[in-house]
Each structure stands twice: as C-alpha cells, then as structure tokens.
Design an enzyme around this catalytic site. Sequence first.
Site, short mmCIF file in Angstrom:
data_model
loop_
_atom_site.label_atom_id
_atom_site.label_comp_id
_atom_site.label_asym_id
_atom_site.label_seq_id
_atom_site.Cartn_x
_atom_site.Cartn_y
_atom_site.Cartn_z
N ARG A 1 -1.67 -6.12 -8.07
CA ARG A 1 -0.62 -7.11 -7.76
C ARG A 1 -0.64 -8.23 -8.79
NH1 ARG A 1 -2.87 -7.91 -1.89
NH2 ARG A 1 -4.60 -8.05 -3.31
N SER B 1 -3.06 -7.53 3.10
CA SER B 1 -3.36 -7.32 4.52
C SER B 1 -3.84 -8.62 5.16
CB SER B 1 -4.43 -6.25 4.69
OG SER B 1 -3.99 -5.03 4.18
N LYS C 1 -19.00 -5.48 9.86
CA LYS C 1 -17.77 -6.27 9.97
C LYS C 1 -16.84 -5.64 11.00
CE LYS C 1 -14.79 -7.90 6.61
NZ LYS C 1 -14.32 -7.84 5.20
N HIS D 1 0.84 -1.21 0.00
CA HIS D 1 0.00 0.00 0.00
C HIS D 1 0.87 1.25 0.00
CE1 HIS D 1 -3.20 -2.58 2.21
NE2 HIS D 1 -3.63 -2.39 0.97
#
Length: 155
Positions: free
Chosen positions: A89, A126, A41, A17
């Site tokens: 990515r 992450s 969440k 990031h």
Amino acid sequence: MTTALCPGSFDPPTNGHVDVLRRSLDLFDRLIIGVVVNPSKQPFFSLEERKALFEGIFGVGTVEVIGFDGLLVDVAKEVGADVLVKGLREGADFEYEMAMAHMNRHLTGIETVLLPTSAEHRFISSSLVREVWRLGGDVAGLVPSVVLDALEAKR
Ligand code: PNS
C-alpha cells in the site's frame, strides 16, 4: 505450475486483500492463503471464522486457506509454495515488506512478489477497519459484504 502463498492476518479480510488475492489468482496456477495464528494473541475473528469469510468471498473450493504459526518460509516449504505474494500500500509497507522479502530469501531462497494495491484501496487496513467499525463508523465499501455482515453479527 507455480504455487503462491499469500500470508497475512486478514483480521478481517478487506477489499484491499481481495484485490490482491484476485489478481494473484490470475497470475499463479495455485493460490494458498496463509492466515497467521498467534497463540498469545486473541484475534477479532477466529481462524475458522476467517476461513468461512474467504469461502464466502471467493466461493467454496476456489482458494485454499491454511492457518499457520511459526516461520513463514517453513510453511511455504511444507505446502510446496514457489513464491510468496504480498500486497503493497503506502511507503511504510515498502520498508517492512522489503525487509521481510530479503529475510525470507536469505533463509531459503524463496522469492517474494510484491503487488501494488489498487489506488482506491491504498488506505485500507484491517486494524483501521476494526477501529472505525468499533467506534460506529461506516466500513461498507472497505470490506466485502460477507465481512460487513460478520462484523454486524458481532455487535
Ligand atoms: O497481515 P500482516 O499482519 O501484516 O502479516 C504479517 C505476516 C504474517 C506476513 C508476517 O508477520 C509473517 O510472515 N509472520 C510469520 C513469522 C515469520 O516468518 N516471521 C519472519 C518474517 S521475515
């Protein structure tokens, strides 16, 4: 003046990031980091914690960080963003990001700039960082030192 909005979960921010965000700071006049907040969440790091992490990484006042819940294109309009910027990515990212880029452009005409992540960061996510850390693996080198400290503080 071009304002870019870089959205994501950033839970936690990784070196991948940071790479994309630093390069975006060079490309655009103003950069806003949009941290998605899903009320249903429970994140690993709260929005406030992630804001503090970004301040630790970039320095206070260097980047703007906002939390958002709802449609990204609406937030982009609210904050006056001209473009969305995302990191890319592996191949799977490409399919996912292309679909979202087309959808967001369909909705409001906003363009998405896709920046390929530097090669050494291609495998970092992450969720993998959280899993490796939870299972006792070494995540130094995958996240900024402030994130590493924040992870250790949660043990
Ligand atoms: O870091 P992530 O979790 O891959 O980021 C995904 C994110 C936040 C960019 C994406 O889920 C998103 O844009 N969410 C906001 C809701 C929205 O606008 N959905 C439609 C996307 S076309």
